[in-house]
Design a protein around this motif. Sequence first.
Motif, PDB file in Angstrom:
ATOM      1  N   PHE A 102      41.963  89.644  58.799  1.00  0.00           N
ATOM      2  CA  PHE A 102      40.834  90.242  59.503  1.00  0.00           C
ATOM      3  C   PHE A 102      41.193  90.379  60.974  1.00  0.00           C
ATOM      4  O   PHE A 102      42.163  89.786  61.459  1.00  0.00           O
ATOM      5  CB  PHE A 102      39.584  89.364  59.356  1.00  0.00           C
ATOM      6  CG  PHE A 102      39.819  87.923  59.728  1.00  0.00           C
ATOM      7  CD1 PHE A 102      39.759  87.496  61.049  1.00  0.00           C
ATOM      8  CD2 PHE A 102      40.114  86.985  58.748  1.00  0.00           C
ATOM      9  CE1 PHE A 102      39.993  86.176  61.395  1.00  0.00           C
ATOM     10  CE2 PHE A 102      40.338  85.646  59.083  1.00  0.00           C
ATOM     11  CZ  PHE A 102      40.271  85.258  60.403  1.00  0.00           C
ATOM     12  N   ARG A 105      37.580  87.969  66.177  1.00  0.00           N
ATOM     13  CA  ARG A 105      36.295  88.294  66.798  1.00  0.00           C
ATOM     14  C   ARG A 105      36.379  88.229  68.319  1.00  0.00           C
ATOM     15  O   ARG A 105      35.714  88.988  69.019  1.00  0.00           O
ATOM     16  CB  ARG A 105      35.222  87.339  66.296  1.00  0.00           C
ATOM     17  CG  ARG A 105      33.811  87.605  66.854  1.00  0.00           C
ATOM     18  CD  ARG A 105      32.791  86.708  66.166  1.00  0.00           C
ATOM     19  NE  ARG A 105      31.450  86.850  66.685  1.00  0.00           N
ATOM     20  CZ  ARG A 105      30.585  87.804  66.325  1.00  0.00           C
ATOM     21  NH1 ARG A 105      30.965  88.715  65.442  1.00  0.00           N
ATOM     22  NH2 ARG A 105      29.367  87.858  66.833  1.00  0.00           N
ATOM     23  N   TRP A 134      39.211  81.869  56.866  1.00  0.00           N
ATOM     24  CA  TRP A 134      38.239  82.824  57.376  1.00  0.00           C
ATOM     25  C   TRP A 134      37.450  82.290  58.572  1.00  0.00           C
ATOM     26  O   TRP A 134      36.500  82.939  59.005  1.00  0.00           O
ATOM     27  CB  TRP A 134      37.273  83.226  56.263  1.00  0.00           C
ATOM     28  CG  TRP A 134      37.947  84.000  55.176  1.00  0.00           C
ATOM     29  CD1 TRP A 134      38.498  83.506  54.034  1.00  0.00           C
ATOM     30  CD2 TRP A 134      38.200  85.403  55.149  1.00  0.00           C
ATOM     31  NE1 TRP A 134      39.067  84.504  53.294  1.00  0.00           N
ATOM     32  CE2 TRP A 134      38.893  85.696  53.949  1.00  0.00           C
ATOM     33  CE3 TRP A 134      37.886  86.464  56.014  1.00  0.00           C
ATOM     34  CZ2 TRP A 134      39.284  86.980  53.600  1.00  0.00           C
ATOM     35  CZ3 TRP A 134      38.277  87.743  55.666  1.00  0.00           C
ATOM     36  CH2 TRP A 134      38.960  87.992  54.472  1.00  0.00           C
ATOM     37  N   GLU A 136      37.104  81.190  62.468  1.00  0.00           N
ATOM     38  CA  GLU A 136      37.670  81.364  63.806  1.00  0.00           C
ATOM     39  C   GLU A 136      36.897  80.493  64.794  1.00  0.00           C
ATOM     40  O   GLU A 136      35.669  80.423  64.752  1.00  0.00           O
ATOM     41  CB  GLU A 136      37.589  82.829  64.222  1.00  0.00           C
ATOM     42  CG  GLU A 136      38.262  83.158  65.551  1.00  0.00           C
ATOM     43  CD  GLU A 136      38.222  84.643  65.867  1.00  0.00           C
ATOM     44  OE1 GLU A 136      38.640  85.018  66.982  1.00  0.00           O
ATOM     45  OE2 GLU A 136      37.764  85.426  64.999  1.00  0.00           O
ATOM     46  N   TYR A 180      32.989  81.200  64.177  1.00  0.00           N
ATOM     47  CA  TYR A 180      32.570  82.390  63.426  1.00  0.00           C
ATOM     48  C   TYR A 180      33.208  82.351  62.046  1.00  0.00           C
ATOM     49  O   TYR A 180      34.432  82.226  61.905  1.00  0.00           O
ATOM     50  CB  TYR A 180      32.983  83.667  64.154  1.00  0.00           C
ATOM     51  CG  TYR A 180      32.429  84.921  63.516  1.00  0.00           C
ATOM     52  CD1 TYR A 180      31.089  85.270  63.686  1.00  0.00           C
ATOM     53  CD2 TYR A 180      33.232  85.753  62.742  1.00  0.00           C
ATOM     54  CE1 TYR A 180      30.565  86.415  63.102  1.00  0.00           C
ATOM     55  CE2 TYR A 180      32.717  86.897  62.153  1.00  0.00           C
ATOM     56  CZ  TYR A 180      31.379  87.221  62.337  1.00  0.00           C
ATOM     57  OH  TYR A 180      30.862  88.349  61.749  1.00  0.00           O
ATOM     58  N   HIS A 182      34.149  84.468  59.107  1.00  0.00           N
ATOM     59  CA  HIS A 182      34.343  85.884  58.794  1.00  0.00           C
ATOM     60  C   HIS A 182      33.902  86.228  57.374  1.00  0.00           C
ATOM     61  O   HIS A 182      33.625  87.398  57.085  1.00  0.00           O
ATOM     62  CB  HIS A 182      35.810  86.270  58.997  1.00  0.00           C
ATOM     63  CG  HIS A 182      36.205  86.391  60.436  1.00  0.00           C
ATOM     64  ND1 HIS A 182      36.237  87.588  61.106  1.00  0.00           N
ATOM     65  CD2 HIS A 182      36.580  85.448  61.341  1.00  0.00           C
ATOM     66  CE1 HIS A 182      36.629  87.394  62.355  1.00  0.00           C
ATOM     67  NE2 HIS A 182      36.833  86.105  62.524  1.00  0.00           N
ATOM     68  N   SER A 183      33.828  85.244  56.478  1.00  0.00           N
ATOM     69  CA  SER A 183      33.403  85.531  55.111  1.00  0.00           C
ATOM     70  C   SER A 183      31.897  85.746  55.024  1.00  0.00           C
ATOM     71  O   SER A 183      31.427  86.616  54.282  1.00  0.00           O
ATOM     72  CB  SER A 183      33.831  84.399  54.172  1.00  0.00           C
ATOM     73  OG  SER A 183      33.234  83.169  54.565  1.00  0.00           O
ATOM     74  N   GLN A 185      30.037  86.167  57.947  1.00  0.00           N
ATOM     75  CA  GLN A 185      29.667  86.876  59.172  1.00  0.00           C
ATOM     76  C   GLN A 185      28.574  86.131  59.942  1.00  0.00           C
ATOM     77  O   GLN A 185      27.667  86.734  60.501  1.00  0.00           O
ATOM     78  CB  GLN A 185      29.243  88.319  58.859  1.00  0.00           C
ATOM     79  CG  GLN A 185      30.347  89.153  58.244  1.00  0.00           C
ATOM     80  CD  GLN A 185      29.952  90.605  58.037  1.00  0.00           C
ATOM     81  OE1 GLN A 185      28.779  90.958  57.984  1.00  0.00           O
ATOM     82  NE2 GLN A 185      30.955  91.474  57.936  1.00  0.00           N
ATOM     83  N   GLU A 187      27.754  83.209  62.988  1.00  0.00           N
ATOM     84  CA  GLU A 187      28.274  82.546  64.178  1.00  0.00           C
ATOM     85  C   GLU A 187      27.486  81.270  64.435  1.00  0.00           C
ATOM     86  O   GLU A 187      26.269  81.235  64.272  1.00  0.00           O
ATOM     87  CB  GLU A 187      28.192  83.472  65.396  1.00  0.00           C
ATOM     88  CG  GLU A 187      28.798  82.868  66.663  1.00  0.00           C
ATOM     89  CD  GLU A 187      28.772  83.831  67.835  1.00  0.00           C
ATOM     90  OE1 GLU A 187      28.605  83.374  68.980  1.00  0.00           O
ATOM     91  OE2 GLU A 187      28.919  85.051  67.586  1.00  0.00           O
TER      92      GLU A 187
END
Length: 224
Positions: A102, A105, A134, A136, A180, A182-183, A185, A187
């Motif tokens: 990915f 962010r 996934w 971050e 965050y 990513h899977s 979405q 935060e």
Amino acid sequence: PNTESIELTANKWNWIGYTPQFTLGVADALAGVSNPQAGDQVKGQKGYRIWSVNGWVGSLNAMEPGRGYMYKSNSTSNIRFHYPDMTPMQLRAAEIEQPLGFNPRWTTDAYRFANTMTVTMAVLLDGQVLPAGWVEVAAFSNGECRGSAVIQHVNGFDRPDMGFLMVYGNQEDPIEFRIYDHSSQREYAAAEHFTFLADSIFGTPDELFALNITEGAGSKVIIY
């Protein structure tokens, strides 16, 4: 390189030059350092590695000509070492940078800051460690991103899912953390925060620094 020794002063940070005219993985470049101590750290401008029970682990993939580095020695006495004068046939697999699945962010302009600190961490959501792949993590100061890293899986540790975060800043800057996923979405804001202290070290691969987040608190709420 094999005739010019590099000195590491005991129990402090050392600025070290890199004399070979070819790129080497960190483990090969520092093979001449006899008996590294737990927590020894070498860092460049954009990554670092720490000596652990499984050798050199971290985000610094290689040492390169024309770049400078810092080495934190935990030895009780001064030591000297030599760089190799020949390059091995290939970089060690653990030191080859793996592509992400990915787009990150957050980004940081590392060249704006003279000082760094490092945070080797695990992320806990309601007490459960978030797995690699996934997730971050980023450090922020007054709303500005000061460094980010992705949680990765490192074999050979009791807690193998860890992140290697280089934080950039100036002395006494307030530092807080955002995570965050990513899977999903989503935060989150971590509960931990502190002030920036140049060259400080939080956590090692053997003893990870914990960043705690909760499902009920999103990015809008920070509890101190």
